[in-house]
Design a protein around this motif. Structure first.
Motif, PDB file in Angstrom:
ATOM      1  N   THR A  36     -11.779 -22.761 -85.045  1.00 57.54           N
ATOM      2  CA  THR A  36     -12.454 -23.711 -85.908  1.00 57.54           C
ATOM      3  C   THR A  36     -11.568 -23.939 -87.126  1.00 57.54           C
ATOM      4  OG1 THR A  36     -13.652 -21.895 -86.951  1.00 57.54           O
ATOM      5  CG2 THR A  36     -14.803 -23.105 -85.211  1.00 57.54           C
ATOM      6  N   VAL A  37     -11.805 -25.012 -87.831  1.00 60.79           N
ATOM      7  CA  VAL A  37     -11.055 -25.303 -89.046  1.00 60.79           C
ATOM      8  C   VAL A  37     -11.808 -24.624 -90.198  1.00 60.79           C
ATOM      9  CG1 VAL A  37     -10.033 -27.126 -90.445  1.00 60.79           C
ATOM     10  CG2 VAL A  37     -10.300 -27.459 -88.009  1.00 60.79           C
ATOM     11  N   THR A  38     -11.966 -23.307 -90.041  1.00 60.78           N
ATOM     12  CA  THR A  38     -12.694 -22.477 -91.000  1.00 60.78           C
ATOM     13  C   THR A  38     -12.059 -21.096 -91.054  1.00 60.78           C
ATOM     14  OG1 THR A  38     -14.215 -21.669 -89.295  1.00 60.78           O
ATOM     15  CG2 THR A  38     -14.923 -23.612 -90.532  1.00 60.78           C
ATOM     16  N   THR A  39     -12.370 -20.372 -92.108  1.00 58.99           N
ATOM     17  CA  THR A  39     -12.168 -18.926 -92.109  1.00 58.99           C
ATOM     18  C   THR A  39     -13.542 -18.335 -91.889  1.00 58.99           C
ATOM     19  OG1 THR A  39     -10.200 -18.859 -93.493  1.00 58.99           O
ATOM     20  CG2 THR A  39     -11.586 -16.905 -93.507  1.00 58.99           C
ATOM     21  N   ASP A  40     -13.658 -17.486 -90.885  1.00 54.36           N
ATOM     22  CA  ASP A  40     -14.939 -16.894 -90.500  1.00 54.36           C
ATOM     23  C   ASP A  40     -14.991 -15.439 -90.953  1.00 54.36           C
ATOM     24  OD1 ASP A  40     -14.861 -19.300 -89.165  1.00 54.36           O
ATOM     25  OD2 ASP A  40     -15.022 -18.437 -87.159  1.00 54.36           O
ATOM     26  N   ILE A  41     -16.094 -15.054 -91.549  1.00 51.37           N
ATOM     27  CA  ILE A  41     -16.347 -13.661 -91.908  1.00 51.37           C
ATOM     28  C   ILE A  41     -17.578 -13.276 -91.107  1.00 51.37           C
ATOM     29  CG2 ILE A  41     -16.866 -12.018 -93.749  1.00 51.37           C
ATOM     30  CD1 ILE A  41     -15.572 -15.336 -94.811  1.00 51.37           C
ATOM     31  N   ASP A  42     -17.397 -12.416 -90.110  1.00 51.74           N
ATOM     32  CA  ASP A  42     -18.431 -12.124 -89.121  1.00 51.74           C
ATOM     33  C   ASP A  42     -18.823 -10.652 -89.180  1.00 51.74           C
ATOM     34  OD1 ASP A  42     -17.822 -14.745 -88.415  1.00 51.74           O
ATOM     35  OD2 ASP A  42     -16.528 -14.138 -86.766  1.00 51.74           O
ATOM     36  N   ILE A  91     -12.586 -10.801 -89.896  1.00 49.09           N
ATOM     37  CA  ILE A  91     -12.210 -11.985 -90.653  1.00 49.09           C
ATOM     38  C   ILE A  91     -11.235 -12.762 -89.792  1.00 49.09           C
ATOM     39  CG2 ILE A  91     -11.140 -12.872 -92.745  1.00 49.09           C
ATOM     40  CD1 ILE A  91     -12.046 -10.299 -94.155  1.00 49.09           C
ATOM     41  N   LEU A  92     -11.577 -14.024 -89.511  1.00 50.15           N
ATOM     42  CA  LEU A  92     -10.777 -14.875 -88.630  1.00 50.15           C
ATOM     43  C   LEU A  92     -10.396 -16.150 -89.380  1.00 50.15           C
ATOM     44  CD1 LEU A  92     -13.470 -13.826 -86.584  1.00 50.15           C
ATOM     45  CD2 LEU A  92     -11.501 -14.187 -85.124  1.00 50.15           C
ATOM     46  N   PRO A  93      -9.176 -16.216 -89.924  1.00 51.15           N
ATOM     47  CA  PRO A  93      -8.760 -17.410 -90.676  1.00 51.15           C
ATOM     48  C   PRO A  93      -8.234 -18.521 -89.765  1.00 51.15           C
ATOM     49  CG  PRO A  93      -7.097 -15.702 -90.885  1.00 51.15           C
ATOM     50  CD  PRO A  93      -8.208 -15.140 -90.040  1.00 51.15           C
ATOM     51  N   GLY A  94      -9.136 -19.091 -88.968  1.00 50.91           N
ATOM     52  CA  GLY A  94      -8.773 -20.221 -88.115  1.00 50.91           C
ATOM     53  C   GLY A  94      -8.008 -19.866 -86.861  1.00 50.91           C
TER      54      GLY A  94
END
Length: 149
Positions: free
Chosen positions: A79-85, A110-113
């Motif tokens: 995704t065009v996002t940084t995800d904090i899961d 943490i997934l930075p795109g």
């Protein structure tokens, strides 16, 4: 002990775990990650990895609580996002292009795109996803992005 997984890219641009850090409940707070831009610039991307549009405007934030059925799996995507899961209940396996890791209660990623997929464990899971939206960069510019499912 819960574990923090920070993802990144290998030298050849494939998603991987860049850092693993146990979270000591008796320890001190620490800065997990600081980014100048919300999304990692991807110089080239595998056509097998779906690219989804951000669910909100660049710089915006969305927080989802997602209940997973046992054995549910997403396709490999970015995704065009940084995800904090964060896993709240049960377990999820985070699949990256170079490796996979199981996250259990309290673990966070943490997934930075970067490219990833999720698969729930035999008892399902509940997870919280916080997505900070960015803008397409690198090879993503001009690439068609369907809405995030």
């Amino acid at each position: 002990m819960p574990t923090l997984y920070i993802t990144g890219l290998s030298a050849d641009g494939r998603s991987r775990i860049a850092e693993r850090r146990e979270i000591d409940p008796d320890g001190r707070w620490f800065e997990a990650l600081r980014l100048a831009d919300p999304v990692t610039a991807i110089t080239s991307s595998s056509p097998e990895v779906a690219l989804f549009a951000a669910p909100t405007v660049p710089g915006g934030l969305i927080v989802n609580i997602y209940p997973w059925r046992a054995g549910q799996r997403t396709p490999m995507h970015r995704t065009v996002t940084t995800d904090i899961d964060v896993v709240i209940q049960g377990s999820l396996t985070m699949h990256l292009e170079e490796e996979s890791v199981e996250l259990t209660v309290g673990d966070c990623a943490i997934l930075p795109g970067v490219a990833h997929a999720w698969e729930s464990g035999p008892e399902g899971a509940i997870a919280m996803y916080c997505l900070v939206a960015g803008e397409a960069t690198g090879s993503d510019i001009g690439r068609h992005m369907p809405p995030l499912l």
